[in-house]
Motif scaffolding. Sequence first.
Motif, short mmCIF file in Angstrom:
data_model
loop_
_atom_site.label_atom_id
_atom_site.label_comp_id
_atom_site.label_asym_id
_atom_site.label_seq_id
_atom_site.Cartn_x
_atom_site.Cartn_y
_atom_site.Cartn_z
N VAL A 126 0.85 -1.20 0.00
CA VAL A 126 0.00 0.00 0.00
C VAL A 126 0.88 1.25 0.00
N SER A 127 1.98 1.23 0.74
CA SER A 127 2.89 2.38 0.77
C SER A 127 3.45 2.66 -0.62
N ALA A 128 3.85 1.61 -1.32
CA ALA A 128 4.38 1.78 -2.67
C ALA A 128 3.33 2.37 -3.60
N MET A 129 2.11 1.84 -3.53
CA MET A 129 1.03 2.34 -4.38
C MET A 129 0.73 3.81 -4.10
N LEU A 130 0.66 4.19 -2.81
CA LEU A 130 0.35 5.58 -2.45
C LEU A 130 1.45 6.53 -2.90
N GLN A 131 2.70 6.10 -2.80
CA GLN A 131 3.81 6.94 -3.25
C GLN A 131 3.70 7.20 -4.75
N ILE A 132 3.39 6.17 -5.52
CA ILE A 132 3.23 6.32 -6.98
C ILE A 132 2.03 7.20 -7.29
N ALA A 133 0.93 7.01 -6.56
CA ALA A 133 -0.28 7.81 -6.79
C ALA A 133 -0.01 9.29 -6.55
N GLU A 134 0.72 9.59 -5.48
CA GLU A 134 1.04 10.99 -5.17
C GLU A 134 1.89 11.62 -6.27
N GLU A 135 2.90 10.89 -6.73
CA GLU A 135 3.80 11.45 -7.74
C GLU A 135 3.12 11.58 -9.10
N LEU A 136 2.30 10.58 -9.47
CA LEU A 136 1.62 10.66 -10.76
C LEU A 136 0.56 11.77 -10.77
N SER A 137 -0.12 11.97 -9.65
CA SER A 137 -1.13 13.04 -9.59
C SER A 137 -0.48 14.40 -9.73
N THR A 138 0.74 14.55 -9.21
CA THR A 138 1.48 15.80 -9.39
C THR A 138 1.96 15.95 -10.83
N PRO A 271 12.18 0.97 4.56
CA PRO A 271 11.40 2.01 3.87
C PRO A 271 12.09 2.57 2.63
N ASN A 272 13.41 2.69 2.69
CA ASN A 272 14.13 3.21 1.52
C ASN A 272 13.99 2.27 0.32
N TYR A 273 13.96 1.00 0.59
CA TYR A 273 13.81 0.00 -0.46
C TYR A 273 12.44 0.14 -1.12
N ILE A 274 11.40 0.32 -0.28
CA ILE A 274 10.04 0.51 -0.81
C ILE A 274 10.00 1.77 -1.67
N TYR A 275 10.64 2.83 -1.18
CA TYR A 275 10.67 4.09 -1.95
C TYR A 275 11.37 3.90 -3.29
N GLN A 276 12.50 3.20 -3.30
CA GLN A 276 13.23 2.98 -4.54
C GLN A 276 12.38 2.21 -5.56
N ILE A 277 11.68 1.17 -5.08
CA ILE A 277 10.81 0.40 -5.98
C ILE A 277 9.71 1.28 -6.54
N SER A 278 9.12 2.11 -5.67
CA SER A 278 8.07 3.03 -6.12
C SER A 278 8.57 3.98 -7.19
N GLU A 279 9.78 4.51 -6.99
CA GLU A 279 10.35 5.46 -7.94
C GLU A 279 10.59 4.80 -9.30
N ILE A 280 11.07 3.57 -9.29
CA ILE A 280 11.34 2.89 -10.56
C ILE A 280 10.04 2.66 -11.33
#
Length: 538
Positions: A126-138, A271-280
């Motif tokens: 869910v954290s990965a999905m929310l991070q992607i949702a936030e960045e794509l909406s921007t 958490p950094n790993y989750i963030y990196q996956i989200s960014e990719i």
Amino acid sequence: MCLEADNKDCILLLKEHPNSNNANPNGQVYLVLDEDVKRSAPFHHNIDKKIFHISKDTYSKLYENIGEEVHIKIDSKEKIITQNHVVSMITGQSHDVAVVISAHYDHVGKINNTIWRGAIDNASGVSAMLQIAEELSTYYKTTKPPVDIIFCAFNSEESSNENYSMGSSYFSEYLKTRYNNIYNINFDCVGGNVEDNLITFDINSKSNTNEIKNILEVLQESFIANNYDTAITENSFASDHWKFDEGINISTGTGDGLIHTPKDTKELLNPNYIYQISEIVYEYIINSINIFIKTNDETNYDDSKIFSIIDSEEEKLQPYTLKYMEIEDNVYCIINNEVDTTIEDIKNISKVDLSSISKYLDVEDVSGTISYYYDWYDPNKHELDKIYDVNTEFNNFVTIRLFDNSFGDQINNSYTIEIVNIKDKNSAVGSSLYNIYLNQDYIYELEKDGITYKIQDTVVSYDEEGNPKEKQILIYAEKSFNEKVVFMTFQCPDLFKRNGFVHKDIETSLDELNKILEQEKFYEFANETIENIWEQVK
């Protein structure tokens, strides 16, 4: 009970979980030692056994009594509940294709003071999905993506397995009624097992197509370019992507088997790993989103133009006829299906006499519309631009809508009655109708003579300060058997107003509401109407 089953009736006591390679063909029940208090059965393919986890103490007691009879008692209660997904969307230029980015947000709950927190499974996803949702909406704040991007946090994933529907089943079927192509990127268990630097992509057997292979190849290259190792599996990781024809799950593993145990806590996550996956994945979507569009035509379709063509073609059709027409490389069903009708018309085309509605409402001329089921386009069955007749046998009707226009714009004083015939609530159309109308939150529900009554209230007027001033009551009367459902919706403010039931908090006035319905003989009226329809369509 035994340690090695030599007959099919033996209960087998095991120290470790079986798999498809070492499962004993005899023994239909396995009692398996589980020191981690795992709260779900192990997920194994091709093992048709009943598996129970037992504690270390229980294992020791049973071990001391090998050869004795074992009696297993389970106290459980069946409860039907409504569970919701959480969905949002970035609207695209074309609505022919949807990219669904998802993760399930449910877990296995708690017993007394023991809580299964589900950090890896699946707060991480869910954290990965929310991070992607936030960045794509921007990113798409001032422009639109070429296709619709849907974000969904699924419920009911943990209460499922490969043999019955997951929480995503309904949603994936619903999307099929709106899109020609749907692609799912699902996150389940990311951010654990980070030391091996391995990203696993799992697809189901339905997804083994050229389209998904092309999409997966580019996604895999994105991770490899960022120094990740990757692996591709098929039908090896059970999650919501299995319910999509074109679905991919991204995972870093299940935390050395600690998911579904109380040990699955945030300490296992990076958490950094989750963030990196989200960014990719975010970079992959904005740079490669056109890969989801099958056509090479880069023209942005104008929906208003398409709708204008459809409306124009509908006007040319005779009542209850349809044709399939290609517009902008997509096939649309053009249909003249919702035709004016009266109670007398319905009586003439069927054996159904709905004159009870006129009598109950004390209205001489009750009129409305009736519509019927029709086939989705099938190139093997249908020709483009050929006129087909809609099946107007009464048992094929979808909806009968009856309403009163005598009050003009004063809609709050008129009546509206809708009768809906769901042939199969598990079909794509049937499940959509059932969930739209009946799978809702109600303030009141009861059953009388085989009919289930559900009541909702909606605010129809507000005071000067914006607070609810008046509520309108909507009643559902439902009869079902197996997958067949017939129900009626009833909205008649005048019935309640003449009984002085206005400007009230309905939730605290349910007894009074029920008395009015009994006094007005509503239950008898609804029962007669539903049974009349049911006899003709069952």
